[in-house]
Design an enzyme around this catalytic site. Structure first.
Site, PDB file in Angstrom:
ATOM      1  N   THR A 234       0.839  -1.199   0.000  1.00 38.18           N
ATOM      2  CA  THR A 234       0.000   0.000   0.000  1.00 38.18           C
ATOM      3  C   THR A 234       0.877   1.253   0.000  1.00 38.18           C
ATOM      4  OG1 THR A 234      -1.802  -1.167   1.076  1.00 38.18           O
ATOM      5  CG2 THR A 234      -1.794   1.223   1.329  1.00 38.18           C
ATOM      6  N   GLU A 254      -3.476  -2.940  -6.856  1.00 36.39           N
ATOM      7  CA  GLU A 254      -3.877  -4.085  -6.022  1.00 36.39           C
ATOM      8  C   GLU A 254      -2.899  -4.104  -4.860  1.00 36.39           C
ATOM      9  OE1 GLU A 254      -6.480  -5.726  -6.498  1.00 36.39           O
ATOM     10  OE2 GLU A 254      -6.914  -5.697  -8.647  1.00 36.39           O
ATOM     11  N   CYS A 288      -1.951 -11.498  -0.437  1.00 36.42           N
ATOM     12  CA  CYS A 288      -2.707 -10.302  -0.048  1.00 36.42           C
ATOM     13  C   CYS A 288      -4.118 -10.678   0.403  1.00 36.42           C
ATOM     14  CB  CYS A 288      -2.749  -9.325  -1.204  1.00 36.42           C
ATOM     15  SG  CYS A 288      -3.142 -10.125  -2.744  1.00 36.42           S
ATOM     16  N   GLU A 381      -0.554  -5.712   8.231  1.00 29.96           N
ATOM     17  CA  GLU A 381      -0.387  -6.866   7.357  1.00 29.96           C
ATOM     18  C   GLU A 381       0.958  -7.522   7.675  1.00 29.96           C
ATOM     19  OE1 GLU A 381       0.304  -6.269   3.092  1.00 29.96           O
ATOM     20  OE2 GLU A 381      -1.226  -7.804   2.790  1.00 29.96           O
TER      21      GLU A 381
HETATM   22  P1  NAD Z   1       6.580  -3.569  -2.973  1.00 31.14           P
HETATM   23  O1  NAD Z   1       5.470  -2.610  -3.008  1.00 31.14           O
HETATM   24  O2  NAD Z   1       7.843  -3.162  -2.314  1.00 31.14           O
HETATM   25  O3  NAD Z   1       7.050  -4.003  -4.442  1.00 31.14           O
HETATM   26  C1  NAD Z   1       6.122  -4.405  -5.421  1.00 31.14           C
HETATM   27  C2  NAD Z   1       6.709  -4.087  -6.782  1.00 31.14           C
HETATM   28  O4  NAD Z   1       6.813  -2.672  -6.888  1.00 31.14           O
HETATM   29  C3  NAD Z   1       8.123  -4.644  -7.025  1.00 31.14           C
HETATM   30  O5  NAD Z   1       8.240  -5.021  -8.372  1.00 31.14           O
HETATM   31  C4  NAD Z   1       9.003  -3.434  -6.732  1.00 31.14           C
HETATM   32  O6  NAD Z   1      10.229  -3.464  -7.430  1.00 31.14           O
HETATM   33  C5  NAD Z   1       8.134  -2.302  -7.242  1.00 31.14           C
HETATM   34  N1  NAD Z   1       8.419  -1.005  -6.632  1.00 31.14           N
HETATM   35  C6  NAD Z   1       8.926  -0.756  -5.396  1.00 31.14           C
HETATM   36  N2  NAD Z   1       9.066   0.572  -5.217  1.00 31.14           N
HETATM   37  C7  NAD Z   1       8.646   1.170  -6.353  1.00 31.14           C
HETATM   38  C8  NAD Z   1       8.540   2.519  -6.789  1.00 31.14           C
HETATM   39  N3  NAD Z   1       8.913   3.535  -6.007  1.00 31.14           N
HETATM   40  N4  NAD Z   1       8.048   2.776  -8.018  1.00 31.14           N
HETATM   41  C9  NAD Z   1       7.653   1.777  -8.824  1.00 31.14           C
HETATM   42  N5  NAD Z   1       7.748   0.477  -8.492  1.00 31.14           N
HETATM   43  C10 NAD Z   1       8.225   0.170  -7.261  1.00 31.14           C
HETATM   44  O7  NAD Z   1       5.901  -4.855  -2.368  1.00 31.14           O
HETATM   45  P2  NAD Z   1       6.484  -6.317  -2.218  1.00 31.14           P
HETATM   46  O8  NAD Z   1       7.387  -6.271  -1.049  1.00 31.14           O
HETATM   47  O9  NAD Z   1       7.013  -6.818  -3.508  1.00 31.14           O
HETATM   48  O10 NAD Z   1       5.127  -7.184  -1.954  1.00 31.14           O
HETATM   49  C11 NAD Z   1       4.546  -7.294  -0.705  1.00 31.14           C
HETATM   50  C12 NAD Z   1       3.375  -6.346  -0.541  1.00 31.14           C
HETATM   51  O11 NAD Z   1       2.555  -6.324  -1.699  1.00 31.14           O
HETATM   52  C13 NAD Z   1       2.419  -6.714   0.567  1.00 31.14           C
HETATM   53  O12 NAD Z   1       2.052  -5.580   1.293  1.00 31.14           O
HETATM   54  C14 NAD Z   1       1.188  -7.295  -0.119  1.00 31.14           C
HETATM   55  O13 NAD Z   1      -0.004  -7.193   0.541  1.00 31.14           O
HETATM   56  C15 NAD Z   1       1.156  -6.537  -1.369  1.00 31.14           C
HETATM   57  N6  NAD Z   1       0.519  -7.336  -2.429  1.00 31.14           N
HETATM   58  C16 NAD Z   1      -0.789  -7.071  -2.772  1.00 31.14           C
HETATM   59  C17 NAD Z   1      -1.405  -7.833  -3.741  1.00 31.14           C
HETATM   60  C18 NAD Z   1      -2.820  -7.594  -4.188  1.00 31.14           C
HETATM   61  O14 NAD Z   1      -3.251  -8.183  -5.156  1.00 31.14           O
HETATM   62  N7  NAD Z   1      -3.570  -6.746  -3.530  1.00 31.14           N
HETATM   63  C19 NAD Z   1      -0.718  -8.859  -4.345  1.00 31.14           C
HETATM   64  C20 NAD Z   1       0.583  -9.088  -3.967  1.00 31.14           C
HETATM   65  C21 NAD Z   1       1.194  -8.316  -3.017  1.00 31.14           C
END
Ligand code: NAD
Length: 478
Positions: A234, A254, A288, A381
């Protein structure tokens, strides 16, 4: 991250994975097997300039892809689906090695990419506009593709989340640049190869590896990207939404969840307790949609915990490549650290399952019974195999507790009263609810979150609309 020879994962004839080296030097990121901590590949970290070049190529490819006849676009997507099917076992093995997913889950995930491609392969020929009755002429609408769509994928479900974005985006006539998470790029790279093999023209689906702050953020700032489809935390989602506002860029987000599994006293309690671990510990809780708060009616609270204990202790945690394993490791040392922080020595642990010791990012299924609704484990979470169990008094109290969160992604309701099931499902502020089941995702039904769990919907019959802008045309007849 360091400068080194680039290597990548490939499959030998026997289905095993091995590492090949290319004669190139560049900045790379080591990709680990989370069950063994062995390095399985070193993957290139693209620069901002390389990201711009990929976006330029996608913008050029859009000019021809948008004009590919709908039946031909459909045929190419079906061919892509067929190739995913033919390579299903290899894709699944890649995900076991790279993400620590159980082999059963990984096969489902590769099959889901195939199914999503097949489902949206039917869409180009059914991407219908409207004819609206008006005076003095004919009014018709067209669903025009947006252009280049940037898809940013997290590490928890690398294959399905990629497919939910690229399949409908391509079907609607867009081209796609897709960035997998740094630590789980392998299956996306293979899917990119299969797309080319299927005959999708170069530039139509480009997989570009790199960091979120460079490659991912460039999708937000580059004006040639018309939409960003982001799945992840988020915190990053809010940043992307704010950044996209600068260009009024379309976004689908998402994000996180803290979903409730509500167990009423009139439910089949044995079944609810037996299924509860699968609602939260699947994918080691890195989901998630994890039902990470179990709310149990006080009249059956103690009995429910008695029934839950053997189900949790019997949950099979171990080598993700074994056919009978139900839960593998966490994806990384960093995620293991996050999960551990929710279970300090003084944590109210009711009981725990078991997990392997030694190399790998292991954490056992853990049940907490916090006394306070403001406990960090109740509110935040965790994204790991840790669940809290809390009592409620009656239907109103259950709804109040379920909605006492900034999130609203999924949830379950266990009851034998159909009226109550419908009342509670309507009252819980969540995008995806299931009754007497923990199922959240079907490719033919919409998926997405309320509140801070996101904005927009993926999958289902309307997904193409999220990758189109509606154009209205009036033709005078008088
Ligand atoms: P994250 O937000 O750190 O990373 C997700 C993706 O975003 C990665 O590919 C990352 O490289 C990219 N990213 C990171 N910073 C960015 C920026 N400043 N600009 C653009 N892209 C950027 O999350 P994570 O650690 O990979 O995943 C875990 C989190 O994601 C949990 O909080 C989980 O709930 C959430 N999640 C939600 C869903 C859903 O469908 N709602 C699905 C999977 C994960």
């Amino acid at each position: 991250m360091r400068k080194r020879r680039l290597s990548s994962l490939c499959e030998g004839g026997d289905g095993r994975l091995s590492v090949i080296c290319h004669d190139q030097y560049m900045t790379t990121f080591d990709v680990l097997n989370p069950a063994t901590e062995a390095i399985i590949a070193s993957i290139k970290q693209s620069t901002v300039a390389e990201t711009d070049a990929a976006i330029d190529a996608a913008a050029r490819a859009f000019e021809s892809w948008r004009h590919v006849a709908p039946a031909d676009r459909a045929r190419l997507l079906r061919r892509f689906a067929d190739l995913v099917d033919q390579n299903l076992e290899q894709l699944a093995q890649i995900e076991v090695a790279n993400a620590g997913h159980t082999i059963g889950n990984a096969r489902w995930e590769a099959g889901n990419v195939r199914d999503v491609l097949e489902y949206y392969a039917a869409a180009p020929e059914r991407n219908l506009g409207k004819q609206i009755p008006v005076a003095g002429g004919i009014d018709i609408t067209f669903n025009e593709p947006l252009g280049v769509v940037g898809i940013i994928v997290p590490w928890n479900f690398p294959m399905p989340i990629a497919g939910w974005g690229f399949a409908p985006a391509l079907a609607a006539g867009n081209t796609v640049v897709l960035k997998p998470a740094e630590i789980t790029p392998m299956s996306a790279l293979r899917l990119g190869e299969l797309a080319l093999e299927a005959g999708l023209p170069a530039g139509v689906l480009t997989i570009i590896t790199g960091t979120g702050s460079e490659v991912g953020w460039r999708f937000v700032t580059n004006e040639k990207v018309a939409k960003v489809c982001f799945t992840g935390s988020t915190q990053v989602g809010k940043k992307i939404m704010a950044g996209a506002a600068e260009q009024v860029k379309r976004v689908t987000l998402e994000l996180g969840g803290k979903s409730a599994n509500i167990v009423f006293g009139d439910s089949d309690l044995e079944l609810a307790a037996a299924r509860a671990p699968y609602g939260v510990f699947d994918n080691a809780g890195q989901d998630c949609c994890a039902r990470s708060r179990i709310l149990v009616q006080r009249s059956v609270f103690d009995r429910f915990l008695e029934l839950l204990e053997p189900a949790v202790k019997g949950f099979k945690v171990g080598d993700p490549a074994s056919e009978d394993t139900e839960m593998g490791p966490l994806v990384s040392a960093a995620q293991l650290g996050v999960v551990r922080s929710f279970v300090p020595d003084e944590a109210p642990v009711a009981f725990q399952g078991s997990a392997p010791v030694g190399p790998g990012f292991w954490f056992p299924p853990t049940v907490l019974t916090p006394q306070s609704p403001s406990d960090r484990a109740v509110v935040e979470e965790i994204f790991g195999p840790v669940v809290v169990v809390l009592p409620f008094e009656d239907e109103a109290d259950a709804i109040r507790l379920a909605n006492d969160t900034v999130y609203g992604l999924s949830g379950s309701i266990w009851t034998s009263d159909v009226g109550r099931a419908i009342r509670v499902a309507r009252a819980v502020d969540s995008g995806n609810l299931s009754v007497n089941s923990h199922s959240s995702v079907r490719y033919s039904t919409p998926f997405g979150g309320f509140k801070q769990s996101g904005i927009g919907r993926e999958l289902g019959p309307d997904a193409l609309l999220s990758f189109s802008d509606v154009k209205n045309v009036f033709i005078a007849t008088e």
